[in-house]
Design an enzyme around this catalytic site. Sequence first.
Site, PDB file in Angstrom:
ATOM      1  N   ARG A  62       0.801  -1.227   0.000  1.00 19.84           N
ATOM      2  CA  ARG A  62       0.000   0.000   0.000  1.00 19.84           C
ATOM      3  C   ARG A  62       0.836   1.280   0.000  1.00 19.84           C
ATOM      4  NH1 ARG A  62      -4.701  -0.052   4.282  1.00 19.84           N
ATOM      5  NH2 ARG A  62      -5.466   1.661   2.977  1.00 19.84           N
ATOM      6  N   ASP A  63       2.126   1.193   0.270  1.00 16.02           N
ATOM      7  CA  ASP A  63       3.035   2.344   0.155  1.00 16.02           C
ATOM      8  C   ASP A  63       4.330   1.849  -0.490  1.00 16.02           C
ATOM      9  OD1 ASP A  63       1.565   4.554   1.571  1.00 16.02           O
ATOM     10  OD2 ASP A  63       1.633   3.086   3.191  1.00 16.02           O
ATOM     11  N   PHE A  64       4.194   1.229  -1.640  1.00 17.77           N
ATOM     12  CA  PHE A  64       5.289   0.474  -2.245  1.00 17.77           C
ATOM     13  C   PHE A  64       6.174   1.394  -3.089  1.00 17.77           C
ATOM     14  CE2 PHE A  64       6.676  -3.360  -4.876  1.00 17.77           C
ATOM     15  CZ  PHE A  64       7.337  -3.962  -3.822  1.00 17.77           C
TER      16      PHE A  64
END
Length: 273
Positions: free
Chosen positions: A164-166
């Site tokens: 989700r915050d890659f």
Amino acid sequence: MLTPPLSGLWADRDAFAAAAELARDAADGTVVRDLEGRRTLRFEIDGRGYYLKRQTGIGWGRIAEELLHLRHPVLGAGNEWRAIQTCHALGVPTMTAVAYGERGRGPARRESFLVTEAIEPAEDLDVHTRRWRDTPPTPAHKRALIAAVADIARRMHEGGMNHRDFYLCHFLLRTDAPGDTPQLALIDLHRAQVRPATPRRWRDKDLAALYFSALDIGLTTRDKLRFLRRYFPGPLRATLQREAALLRHLAREAARLKRRYERKFANRPALQK
């Protein structure tokens, strides 16, 4: 859950009170992040670095906002704790947790903490690759990093986990690793999701975020093909045919994220030198 050295240091104490005291007494220079209901700081024990993430609840307003946007609210450190265990099970290099606790039934005021070993010395890949346009890396180094990032992405997604915050900034590269094989670690798993299988929607969001964060580091078409060959199973030609719609989507989504990023920071005053 307490393991050495905290199992010894906090043996006769309430672990939640010890974590709260550590967070409260932290010097300004040791605080990494300080948001409403969540504080992250670095501390040392016998010269070795650790990170504490302490959460005291996000409040009903934030929970309602997350649900309104159809997002699953993260209520405590347990989410990252479980993501770390999943990474270890999947062979995805990440942090090592040495302490974790969570208490309280109310979702808005749940108290939790997570302590991980510091990964040092290291720099994140956003910092590391930012220099590539002016000082290009050796071909071998760049190819090795592309392969390492692709392997992490593939193992994570095949194992039912999405980040989700890659972004590149959430990969740490050890700067003291011997030899030519880069040692990476995936960090900031606070919002990661774990399921029996990764939904295509969330896989694509991760890949778009990664592509966006690598737009300006000077990757060539060959570099992108190397990533695809490593990430997707089977021959590259078949991948390009099968995933043509995805590749078009990733290009559009990365461009959209870049425009949004530029708008967000366009009106911010420049830092004083």
